[in-house]
Design an enzyme around this catalytic site. Structure first.
Site, PDB file in Angstrom:
ATOM      1  N   TYR A 244       0.775  -1.277   0.016  1.00  0.00           N
ATOM      2  CA  TYR A 244      -0.071   0.060  -0.029  1.00  0.00           C
ATOM      3  C   TYR A 244       0.935   1.210  -0.111  1.00  0.00           C
ATOM      4  O   TYR A 244       1.799   1.414   0.914  1.00  0.00           O
ATOM      5  CB  TYR A 244      -0.687  -0.031   1.394  1.00  0.00           C
ATOM      6  CG  TYR A 244      -2.151   1.017   1.124  1.00  0.00           C
ATOM      7  CD1 TYR A 244      -3.410   0.681   0.616  1.00  0.00           C
ATOM      8  CD2 TYR A 244      -2.036   2.239   1.340  1.00  0.00           C
ATOM      9  CE1 TYR A 244      -4.385   1.216   0.673  1.00  0.00           C
ATOM     10  CE2 TYR A 244      -3.053   3.028   1.531  1.00  0.00           C
ATOM     11  CZ  TYR A 244      -4.219   2.377   1.108  1.00  0.00           C
ATOM     12  OH  TYR A 244      -5.503   3.472   1.132  1.00  0.00           O
TER      13      TYR A 244
ATOM     14  N   TYR B 173      -5.729   5.272  -7.121  1.00  0.00           N
ATOM     15  CA  TYR B 173      -5.878   5.254  -5.824  1.00  0.00           C
ATOM     16  C   TYR B 173      -7.461   4.795  -5.688  1.00  0.00           C
ATOM     17  O   TYR B 173      -8.225   5.335  -5.539  1.00  0.00           O
ATOM     18  CB  TYR B 173      -5.753   6.580  -5.071  1.00  0.00           C
ATOM     19  CG  TYR B 173      -6.142   6.531  -3.554  1.00  0.00           C
ATOM     20  CD1 TYR B 173      -5.369   5.826  -2.933  1.00  0.00           C
ATOM     21  CD2 TYR B 173      -7.298   7.317  -3.245  1.00  0.00           C
ATOM     22  CE1 TYR B 173      -5.563   6.161  -1.330  1.00  0.00           C
ATOM     23  CE2 TYR B 173      -7.445   7.375  -1.552  1.00  0.00           C
ATOM     24  CZ  TYR B 173      -6.739   6.658  -1.034  1.00  0.00           C
ATOM     25  OH  TYR B 173      -6.902   6.825   0.502  1.00  0.00           O
TER      26      TYR B 173
END
Length: 388
Positions: free
Chosen positions: A297, A341
């Site tokens: 991430y 995202y």
């Protein structure tokens, strides 16, 4: 699951379908429409029909109620529906909850989804503007009055301490940005397709909050991603080779807050991801050397370095050199800095593609992928493997 012992979930469920909308800056349609498109694409990928689905999992932040998605997507009765808190930290946990439901017989086919107009609608990067009084908000009350209003400013505190402790300069974060954009450049689905960057580009980008520059910060994206989970047995009869869930875990550290855990013993690591790492290694029986691809991430580059150190790929303060040496393929879809995202859900999809052998940036022989969710918050992670 106990943080002190191996759990029994590994190998009992698999991801069999992935689907997404296009990734854009202005989708031109509702978040519900995005969710339904992604769910339909994931079911088509799996070779399943809406009537096969009896469970749904999403984020507490998602605006699309499970029953509304079920109705709009043409599903029937549901026996399981669930939501996971803490923003991007929920990504891998949605798959964990789906796997738990499947492994215990609560549901047979569970779809995990996340949809938002995060560029054209609500923009997380704009920071905290209005907030109802709450216990969660009390922690922010120690940071907001002093100007720490955005996720970038919260991460900058830890990033600055990391650099100071290990005698590093902000330029070391550029290695993560360059690697992400290298893979994004060859991924047609990525927003930054065809647009690699150099370390010089990173160093020349403007400051957002020192020591973070523009190219240290992820995008804002409109789009949706869905993931289909079923039993490992049923998965073998479906359209694609399954991505078996070898291990799944959640983690929250001692003195954990949401992005503002500044009162812990130290700021140079991510204890919440350390909890996840211990459980993933314990349950899977694997070690860092067994991982072929890391999908970490990357809402901000410093936390990618800290994750590598928490998982034991390298020692404290050594992750920048680890990334620069390309000792592990990272974020082969381009990550959230390069592709989109989507609160980490698109990273799970890339982990599946690597195991299937269908990534546009396929790593030869990739059989095991590590996927992580949001950092700085209570988080989650997965190890995905090929069947057999």
């Amino acid at each position: 699951m106990s943080i002190r012992s191996r759990d029994r979930l590994g190998g009992r469920a698999a991801i069999v379908g992935i689907g997404a909308t296009e990734f854009s800056k202005d989708s031109g349609r509702s978040e519900l429409k995005l969710a339904v498109e992604a769910v339909g694409a994931a079911l088509e990928d799996a070779g399943l029909a809406p009537d096969d689905v009896d469970g749904l999992v999403t984020f507490t932040m998602d605006t699309n109620p499970e029953i509304t998605v079920a109705q709009a997507a043409g599903m029937g009765e549901l026996s399981f529906f669930s939501r996971v808190h803490y923003g991007g930290g929920a990504a891998c946990a949605t798959v964990q909850q789906a796997a738990l439901a499947v492994a215990t017989g609560v549901a047979e086919v569970v779809v995990c989804y996340r949809a938002f107009n995060e560029r054209s609608g609500r923009r997380f990067g704009s920071g905290v503007q209005r907030r109802e009084p709450s216990a969660e908000g009390a922690a922010l009350g120690w940071a907001l009055p002093f100007g720490l209003l955005t996720p970038a400013s919260w991460v900058a505190m830890a990033a600055q301490r990391y650099l100071h402790t290990y005698g590093l300069a902000p330029e070391v974060f550029g290695h993560v940005a360059v690697m992400d954009r290298k893979y994004a450049a060859t991924n047609p689905a990525a927003y930054f397709h065809g647009k690699p960057i150099t370390l010089e580009d990173h160093a020349a980008s403007r400051w957002i909050v020192e020591p973070l520059r523009l190219l240290d910060c992820c995008q804002e994206t409109d789009g949706a991603q869905a993931i289909v989970v079923t039993s490992a047995e049923r998965a073998r009869d479906l359209r694609h080779p399954p991505a078996v869930i070898a291990a799944a875990a959640q983690g929250a550290g001692r003195a954990q807050e949401q992005m503002t855990s500044f009162y812990r013993d130290g700021l140079t690591g991510l204890p919440e991801m350390g909890v996840v790492a211990k459980q993933l290694w314990r349950t899977s029986g694997l070690a860092p050397a067994d991982i072929d691809v890391g999908i970490l991430y990357d809402h901000f580059t410093p936390f990618v370095l800290m994750q590598l150190e928490e998982f034991g790929f390298c020692g404290p303060g050594e992750a920048a050199d680890f990334v620069a040496g390309e000792r592990l393929p990272l974020n082969t879809h381009g990550g959230q800095l390069g592709e989109a995202y989507l609160h980490g859900m698109n990273g799970i999809a890339e982990g599946v593609r690597q195991v299937r052998g269908t990534s546009v940036n396929q790593i030869p022989g990739a059989a095991r992928t590590l996927v992580t969710a949001g950092t700085g918050v209570p988080t989650s992670g997965l190890i995905l493997g090929s069947d057999g």
